[in-house]
Design an enzyme around this catalytic site. Structure first.
Site, PDB file in Angstrom:
ATOM      1  N   PHE A  42       0.638  -1.264  -0.137  1.00 11.64           N
ATOM      2  CA  PHE A  42      -0.195   0.012  -0.011  1.00 11.64           C
ATOM      3  C   PHE A  42       0.950   1.389  -0.024  1.00 11.64           C
ATOM      4  O   PHE A  42       0.430   2.315  -0.367  1.00 11.64           O
ATOM      5  CB  PHE A  42      -1.051  -0.086   1.323  1.00 11.64           C
ATOM      6  CG  PHE A  42      -0.439   0.360   2.374  1.00 11.64           C
ATOM      7  CD1 PHE A  42      -0.374   1.875   2.885  1.00 11.64           C
ATOM      8  CD2 PHE A  42       0.319  -0.446   3.234  1.00 11.64           C
ATOM      9  CE1 PHE A  42       0.274   1.965   4.142  1.00 11.64           C
ATOM     10  CE2 PHE A  42       0.913  -0.080   4.460  1.00 11.64           C
ATOM     11  CZ  PHE A  42       0.753   1.287   4.948  1.00 11.64           C
ATOM     12  N   LYS A  43       2.009   1.145   0.272  1.00 14.21           N
ATOM     13  CA  LYS A  43       3.027   2.415   0.525  1.00 14.21           C
ATOM     14  C   LYS A  43       3.214   3.080  -0.836  1.00 14.21           C
ATOM     15  O   LYS A  43       3.619   4.158  -0.760  1.00 14.21           O
ATOM     16  CB  LYS A  43       4.219   2.096   1.205  1.00 14.21           C
ATOM     17  CG  LYS A  43       3.908   1.664   2.695  1.00 14.21           C
ATOM     18  CD  LYS A  43       5.397   1.622   3.233  1.00 14.21           C
ATOM     19  CE  LYS A  43       5.301   1.386   4.830  1.00 14.21           C
ATOM     20  NZ  LYS A  43       4.701   0.100   5.435  1.00 14.21           N
ATOM     21  N   ASP A  44       2.950   2.375  -1.901  1.00 11.27           N
ATOM     22  CA  ASP A  44       3.086   2.748  -3.160  1.00 11.27           C
ATOM     23  C   ASP A  44       2.225   4.031  -3.532  1.00 11.27           C
ATOM     24  O   ASP A  44       2.488   5.054  -3.966  1.00 11.27           O
ATOM     25  CB  ASP A  44       2.495   1.687  -4.139  1.00 11.27           C
ATOM     26  CG  ASP A  44       3.632   0.755  -4.697  1.00 11.27           C
ATOM     27  OD1 ASP A  44       4.781   0.995  -4.451  1.00 11.27           O
ATOM     28  OD2 ASP A  44       3.350  -0.389  -4.853  1.00 11.27           O
ATOM     29  N   ALA A  97       3.733   7.089  -1.456  1.00 12.76           N
ATOM     30  CA  ALA A  97       4.968   7.502  -2.171  1.00 12.76           C
ATOM     31  C   ALA A  97       4.936   7.821  -3.483  1.00 12.76           C
ATOM     32  O   ALA A  97       5.495   9.020  -3.917  1.00 12.76           O
ATOM     33  CB  ALA A  97       5.973   6.180  -2.097  1.00 12.76           C
TER      34      ALA A  97
END
Ligand SMILES: *Cc1c(COP(=O)(O)O)cnc(C)c1O
Length: 433
Positions: free
Chosen positions: A106-108, A111
């Site tokens: 999910f950090k995509d 970021a």
């Protein structure tokens, strides 16, 4: 929109300043002065909108005063170049699959959004090159490196502990080249973090180059994560579920759940939240006792949640004016040992065929145990199980397929620079850049 610090001892900042600084000068976290309400007709029609359309409306609510409409739309549409489907796992329990982005976690989302917003400010203000320093134990480095890959005017240095990240993770930030430099530090994660912290505090270095951070304390990284909570609601609404939706978030630094709570304050009809922890139970204990007592982190199977002092707790505390009873009215908690994670991953696979990753497993179990009659639960599946292939294969006694885009990273050539665990040498390296 102005941003204040949770420590209330720093001057108000513009969005641009908050994004470039990351942390406020008083070491607090930036918060928008106001959370606007979204109009009812948005929620009335949300199930007929695409993910990108929904996200743009939410982005406009948060960032519309500071970024012109056309640029903001482009940032949002570029960021969300992949789907976030809600998948039914069993009766009343859905998985929001946040792993369809480039690095399968999910950090995509945060970021990619932060990279594009920073680029927007660099261009608009004609700023010199910005350098992002990020220390990683695995997942953050890959999301940040891939989010910023090819973004003009920004260079990323990823510091990671030699021999301490998995081959899959390492390949995701050491094979990129271009504006991404991987520094392989002869030390552990905490050493990488200390090098980065020292760099931010070094006056001479900061005069030499513009430095910023890209962790989840950054407004531009955590807040865009609100987008997919709205899309989750839209998908459930389309399936006829609108009442008593419980969102369960596997949590470590609490940036993800905090974004969901911001969504709630704009009017998103979520009934309540559950924060699912692994054995690092600081927030769980806070809910029980009203006391926040940070501890050194403990290593677990769900290692991206191994956090002993969750930084975004300060934001949640501030949002509710520090009122423990208001916090517990909206958020409940859960905590699971590695043994329970194993048992639940196995059980879910056996009874539904759905393969969970270790983090999502905590979310699934907290819903199974915590849903009340009449409620529908959705947990955030924060990473693809193939990212933890060895562990997952071993637990479910089967073979998780590696998606093509993950396999592609592993075919690349590793490019990294060996860095001793020594600030003077790290600084000397950067001074030559
Ligand atoms: C980072 C991460 C988490 C924890 O998210 P926070 O925003 O830090 O609470 C959970 N699962 C995975 C897979 C992660 O990478």
């Amino acid at each position: 929109m102005k941003y204040y610090s949770t420590n209330k001892k720093a001057p108000l900042a513009s969005l641009h300043e908050a994004v470039v600084k990351g942390l406020a000068p008083d070491k607090g976290l930036y918060m928008p002065e106001q959370i606007k309400k979204l109009p009812q007709d948005f929620f009335d029609n949300i199930e007929n909108m695409s993910f990108q359309e929904i996200a743009y409306r939410v982005a406009d609510c948060f960032f519309g005063e500071d970024v012109d409409a056309e640029s903001l739309k482009k940032i949002v549409y570029d960021t969300l170049a992949f789907d976030v489907p809600a998948v039914k796992v069993e009766e009343n329990i859905y998985s929001l699959e946040l792993f369809h982005g480039p690095t399968l976690a999910f950090k995509d989302v945060g970021a990619r959004f932060m990279a594009r917003l920073l680029q927007y400010f660099v261009k608009k203000e004609g700023l010199n090159k910005i350098n992002v320093l990020v220390a990683t134990s695995g997942d953050t480095g890959s999301a940040v490196a891939n989010g910023f890959l090819g973004v003009d005017g920004i260079h990323v240095y990823v510091l990671y502990p030699k021999g301490k990240v998995s081959k899959i993770q390492e390949s995701q930030f050491t094979t990129l080249g271009n504006n991404i430099t991987a520094l392989e530090v002869d030390g552990v994660f905490d050493d990488c973090q200390a090098l980065v912290k020292n760099a931010f505090m070094d006056e001479e270095l900061n005069q030499h180059m513009k430095l910023t951070s890209a962790n989840s304390i950054n407004v531009a990284r955590f807040l865009p994560q609100a987008f997919y909570y709205f899309y989750a609601y839209a998908q459930l609404k389309k399936l006829g579920v609108t009442d008593k939706i419980v969102v369960c978030v596997p949590s470590g630094n609490f940036g993800n759940i905090c974004a969901g709570i911001f969504g709630y304050f704009t009017g998103l009809p979520i009934h309540r939240f559950i924060a699912a922890n692994n054995a690092n139970d600081i927030f769980f204990k806070y809910l029980q006792t009203g006391k926040y007592e940070p501890k050194p982190s403990r290593q677990t199977l769900a290692n991206a949640m191994d956090v002993g002092d969750p930084s975004n707790f300060a934001r949640i505390y501030d949002l509710f004016g520090g009122d423990h009873s208001k916090i517990t009215a909206l958020i409940s908690g859960a905590t699971y040992s590695d043994e329970q994670i194993r048992e639940t991953m196995k059980q879910c696979y056996a009874s539904t065929g759905y393969i969970l990753d270790p983090h999502g497993t905590c979310g699934y179990r907290a819903l199974k145990e915590g849903l009340r009659p009449g409620e529908t639960g959705i947990f955030l599946e924060t990473a693809h199980p193939a990212k933890f292939k060895e562990k997952v294969d071993d637990i479910i006694n089967d073979n998780v397929k590696i998606p093509e885009r993950l396999a592609a990273f592993m075919k690349g050539t590793k490019q990294s620079i060996a860095m001793p665990n020594d600030f003077a040498q790290f600084k000397a390296y950067l001074m030559k850049e």
